[in-house]
Motif scaffolding. Structure first.
Motif, short mmCIF file in Angstrom:
data_model
loop_
_atom_site.label_atom_id
_atom_site.label_comp_id
_atom_site.label_asym_id
_atom_site.label_seq_id
_atom_site.Cartn_x
_atom_site.Cartn_y
_atom_site.Cartn_z
N THR A 149 0.85 -1.18 0.00
CA THR A 149 0.00 0.00 0.00
C THR A 149 0.89 1.24 0.00
OG1 THR A 149 -1.73 -1.18 1.22
CG2 THR A 149 -1.86 1.23 1.19
N SER A 218 -13.12 5.97 -4.05
CA SER A 218 -12.39 4.84 -4.63
C SER A 218 -12.53 4.83 -6.15
CB SER A 218 -12.94 3.53 -4.06
OG SER A 218 -12.33 2.42 -4.68
N LEU A 224 -7.35 5.13 -4.02
CA LEU A 224 -8.17 5.83 -3.04
C LEU A 224 -7.72 7.28 -2.98
CD1 LEU A 224 -10.42 4.80 -1.11
CD2 LEU A 224 -8.70 4.76 0.69
N SER A 240 -3.30 0.61 -3.60
CA SER A 240 -2.99 -0.74 -3.12
C SER A 240 -2.69 -1.61 -4.33
CB SER A 240 -4.14 -1.31 -2.29
OG SER A 240 -5.38 -1.15 -2.95
N GLY A 288 -5.76 -2.51 7.26
CA GLY A 288 -6.06 -1.08 7.18
C GLY A 288 -4.87 -0.23 7.53
N LEU A 335 -9.36 2.26 8.23
CA LEU A 335 -8.23 2.52 7.33
C LEU A 335 -7.46 3.74 7.82
CD1 LEU A 335 -6.92 1.57 4.64
CD2 LEU A 335 -8.29 3.30 3.49
N CYS A 349 -13.66 1.00 6.95
CA CYS A 349 -13.03 0.98 5.63
C CYS A 349 -11.73 0.21 5.75
CB CYS A 349 -12.78 2.40 5.15
SG CYS A 349 -12.11 2.51 3.48
N TYR A 350 -11.40 -0.62 4.76
CA TYR A 350 -10.18 -1.42 4.82
C TYR A 350 -9.74 -1.82 3.42
CZ TYR A 350 -13.43 -5.38 4.24
OH TYR A 350 -14.39 -6.23 3.77
N VAL A 351 -8.56 -2.44 3.33
CA VAL A 351 -8.05 -2.93 2.06
C VAL A 351 -8.20 -4.44 2.03
CG1 VAL A 351 -6.02 -3.17 0.57
CG2 VAL A 351 -6.40 -1.04 1.83
N PRO A 370 -9.32 -1.01 -1.97
CA PRO A 370 -10.00 -0.46 -0.79
C PRO A 370 -11.49 -0.73 -0.87
CG PRO A 370 -9.43 1.29 -2.33
CD PRO A 370 -8.86 0.03 -2.90
N TYR A 372 -15.34 -1.14 1.80
CA TYR A 372 -15.95 -0.62 3.02
C TYR A 372 -17.11 -1.53 3.46
CZ TYR A 372 -19.62 1.20 -0.07
OH TYR A 372 -20.62 1.32 -0.99
#
Length: 436
Positions: A149, A218, A224, A240, A288, A335, A349-351, A370, A372
């Motif tokens: 990332t 996104s 992102l 990412s 995240g 995140l 929110c995360y990857v 990314p 959510y």
């Protein structure tokens, strides 16, 4: 200043400095191509294969080699030879590092080391509507099992309203030299990885979350953009990148054309009536920034012919009905982001990194993006869990991922109760040579 004097001065420069000097003007370019200077650099770096024991003999050979080479070659010949040989040497070291493969992910075990050896980095180039380019290089890197990332931040982003495109490049020094720090001003090669359109960003992209300071948008694939809430201007940009063929994509393209992945050659199987429907393995990462919420491998995934519908194969990873396979997420999902001044964390929110392997262990479908969690309107129908249901949905041209979570108030944690992959039949047919 006379040309002879300049050549004498240039002869004290190293290869990187000599290449930089050649960019000053046309006269310096021709003088910096002098075969005498480059032959000296070449000879000092690449010694003759035959071992010479006596110092006098070695000197004699170097001089005779130089005399023959100087007059028989066009200007710039030894510069090209030196550059090509240096690139080949780095490529050999990188190939040696990426050869061992992790059996769980199907990816090279030493991707991070290979990137360090090659001097690889990533930059973004923002282009405004007048054609002016704004290059951003300052970035933080976060390496995970299957992805990296990259977070770019700056205090002088161009105005969002005037921007038209964002290009993501892999950048590698022309002459990677491990003995000295890589210079930003040194000669480098760019490889285009992706291009994104920024016009009407807030309308054309997907809003994936917000905190008190920023709102996240996104863009596919894997980009992102964080915007300040008050000013609606760029706060940071995050990308990412999945490790699958990342080194190739970051080094083998050009400044204008992306590297084209080699097509897979299908191996036909007339014996197995369900060829291409079984023995898939999934490696899934959810993270995240510095925190990893889930890292797991799921084996022997399959799809029956009757479960193929609407152009997709259905691979059930975690079933709603089988509570023995329901998985908890570790930590509070969010995140992390930062700039020169502020830091924050966008909740829910995360990857997500997906690495799906075929029955031979070869990467079949890979992405890092990314995503959510979205609160679902339906209530939990599971007796074991009493809490709100959240969903995460991802889709691209090759497939879809659908995840259901249940939030447990008592333990304050999420549980994955349903995880399904939908793989495009077009992707499967092209890969296996089948006709589903």
């Amino acid at each position: 200043m006379p040309s002879e004097m300049l050549i004498k001065i240039f002869s004290y420069l190293d290869a990187v400095s000599l290449l930089c000097v050649g960019c000053v003007n046309k006269q310096f370019y021709h003088l910096a191509n002098d075969n005498g200077i480059w032959l000296k650099i070449y000879s000092s770096c690449f010694q003759p294969k035959r071992t010479i024991w006596k110092m006098e003999s070695e000197q004699t050979e170097t001089v005779s080699l130089g005399c023959a080479a100087l007059y028989d070659r066009k200007p710039g010949y030894w510069k090209k030879e030196y550059i090509f040989k240096q690139i080949a040497a780095v490529k050999t070291r990188v190939m040696r590092l990426v050869k061992p493969v992790d059996p769980y992910t199907g990816l090279p075990c030493k991707n991070k080391e290979a990137m360090k050896v090659s001097g690889l980095s990533w930059i973004i180039v923002l282009k405004d509507k007048n054609g002016k380019e704004h290059v951003t290089e300052k970035a933080n890197l976060s390496f995970k099992d299957t992805s990296v990332t990259i977070l770019w931040y700056s205090t002088n982003w161009p105005c969002l309203d005037i921007l038209s495109t964002l290009k993501l490049f892999g950048v590698m020094p022309l002459l990677p030299d491990q003995s000295r720090a890589l210079s930003e001003n040194g000669p480098r090669r760019r490889s285009l990885i992706a291009e994104y359109h920024l016009a009407n960003l807030t309308e054309s992209s997907v809003a994936v979350g917000a905190d008190k300071l920023v709102q996240l948008f996104s863009l596919n694939p894997g980009l992102l953009v964080g915007l300040w809430k008050e000013k609606n201007e760029i706060a940071f940009v995050m990308a990412s990148l999945h490790y699958h063929q990342l080194i190739e994509r970051s080094t083998l393209g050009s400044a204008t054309v992306q590297y084209a992945l080699p097509p897979n050659k299908p191996v036909l199987d007339d014996v197995d009536p369900e060829y291409g429907l079984h023995d898939y393995n999934l490696h899934l990462d959810m993270h995240g920034g510095s925190c990893t919420y889930l890292c797991g491998t799921f084996k022997n995934l399959f799809c029956r012919k009757g479960d193929i519908e609407n152009g997709y194969l259905r691979l059930t990873v975690v079933s709603l009905k089988d509570n023995t396979k329901h998985l908890p997420l570790i930590g509070t999902v969010g995140l992390s982001w930062e700039t020169d001044v502020f830091k924050g964390n966008v909740k829910d929110c995360y990857v997500m990194d997906v690495t799906l392997l075929d029955e031979t262990g070869k990467p079949f479908w890979c992405f890092s993006a990314p995503v959510y969690m979205e609160l679902s309107s339906k209530a939990s129908s599971l007796y074991d869990y009493m809490g709100h249901i959240y969903t995460t949905d991802y889709a691209d041209a090759e497939g879809k991922v659908c995840i259901e979570f249940v939030w447990l108030e008592e333990t304050e944690e999420y549980f994955i109760v349903n995880l399904v992959l939908y793989i495009s039949t077009k992707k499967v047919n092209n890969w296996y040579g089948t006709n589903y």
